[in-house]
Design a protein around this motif. Structure first.
Motif, PDB file in Angstrom:
ATOM      1  N   PHE A 111      78.450  59.470  44.328  1.00 55.96           N
ATOM      2  CA  PHE A 111      77.323  60.867  43.276  1.00 55.96           C
ATOM      3  C   PHE A 111      76.092  61.637  43.474  1.00 55.96           C
ATOM      4  N   LYS A 122      72.471  63.055  40.643  1.00 55.32           N
ATOM      5  CA  LYS A 122      71.989  62.999  39.200  1.00 55.32           C
ATOM      6  C   LYS A 122      71.821  64.687  39.446  1.00 55.32           C
ATOM      7  N   PHE A 126      68.803  55.697  33.453  1.00 57.57           N
ATOM      8  CA  PHE A 126      69.725  56.333  34.273  1.00 57.57           C
ATOM      9  C   PHE A 126      70.631  55.097  33.810  1.00 57.57           C
ATOM     10  N   GLU A 176      74.784  53.444  35.426  1.00 55.80           N
ATOM     11  CA  GLU A 176      75.642  54.044  36.246  1.00 55.80           C
ATOM     12  C   GLU A 176      77.131  53.541  36.103  1.00 55.80           C
ATOM     13  N   ARG A 234      82.494  52.382  40.343  1.00 55.96           N
ATOM     14  CA  ARG A 234      82.116  53.409  40.287  1.00 55.96           C
ATOM     15  C   ARG A 234      82.653  54.310  39.615  1.00 55.96           C
ATOM     16  N   ASP A 283      77.806  58.834  36.318  1.00 56.47           N
ATOM     17  CA  ASP A 283      76.064  58.553  36.518  1.00 56.47           C
ATOM     18  C   ASP A 283      76.483  59.356  35.619  1.00 56.47           C
ATOM     19  N   SER A 320      72.036  60.717  33.663  1.00 56.01           N
ATOM     20  CA  SER A 320      70.535  60.706  33.771  1.00 56.01           C
ATOM     21  C   SER A 320      70.225  60.859  32.494  1.00 56.01           C
ATOM     22  N   GLY A 371      78.585  51.861  31.425  1.00 50.15           N
ATOM     23  CA  GLY A 371      77.165  51.698  32.189  1.00 50.15           C
ATOM     24  C   GLY A 371      75.607  51.158  30.978  1.00 50.15           C
ATOM     25  N   ALA A 408      67.351  54.674  38.381  1.00 46.98           N
ATOM     26  CA  ALA A 408      68.041  54.614  39.187  1.00 46.98           C
ATOM     27  C   ALA A 408      68.392  53.755  40.664  1.00 46.98           C
TER      28      ALA A 408
END
Length: 206
Positions: free
Chosen positions: A3, A5, A47, A49, A57, A60, A62, A199, A205
């Protein structure tokens, strides 16, 4: 699965448009109208995850400071069920799967500064729409929290069902209720259902 950002970009439409005597030419071959990629990525101020119940996973999130008391949230997802999903910041920085009450219940309720009903919680965010291929991208700006409010203190949750934001008109009467409108569960969660991804928000990150 990797992934990246997400950074907001503008794409030119691939079409010919005439405005009076002026004409916009089609882009040259290989020119997609996007800002040039110089290999640099914007550094997030916080961040998260996202992982599913199996520990895979799936996305993401951000968080970027955008001036005084505003935050831009960029979400990239791959591997979730299609459709609309409730999407919230929750009170506790915990994403335990093994819990008698269900996966990710350790994250607690919606993050909020003051008592109130959904959608008035600080952690209430726009719904996440996942395409048929399991992918999604969402970017929005909010003044309900800052990255500093969240880092190492909160978690982000994706729910199984759509979020109605507590919008239940008075003409709808819930089972067992005498009056119409949202019941206690709706006011707490927007009836978004089970928690399918979680997450913990961190300051950097991984």
């Amino acid at each position: 699965m990797q992934f990246r950002k997400a950074v907001g970009v503008c794409a030119a439409a691939g079409m010919l448009v005439a405005c009076g005597n002026d004409q916009i030419d089609l882009p040259e071959e290989g020119d997609n109208g996007m800002a040039p990629d110089n290999g640099e990525q914007e550094q997030a101020d916080a961040f998260a995850e996202l992982n599913d119940e199996q520990g895979s996973r799936v996305g993401d999130v951000s968080f970027f400071e955008q001036g005084e008391n505003k935050t831009r949230v960029d979400v990239t997802v791959d591997g979730l069920p299609p459709g609309y999903h409730g999407f919230h910041v929750h009170e506790e920085a915990a994403c335990d799967v093994d819990n008698n009450e269900g996966p990710f219940q350790s994250a607690g309720g919606h993050f909020h500064d003051e008592d109130g009903a959904h959608s008035g919680h600080s952690g209430d965010m726009p719904p996440l729409y996942v395409s048929e291929d399991g992918s999604a991208f969402l970017s929005f700006t909010t003044d309900r929290f800052t990255p500093t409010n969240l880092a190492d203190e909160r978690a982000v949750i994706v729910h199984a069902d759509p979020d109605n934001f507590g919008h239940i008109p008075e003409r709808y009467v819930a089972e067992g209720e005498e009056e119409g409108g949202p019941d206690a569960d709706t006011e707490a969660t927007g009836d978004a259902g089970d928690r399918i991804a979680c997450g913990i928000v961190v300051s950097e990150a991984p």
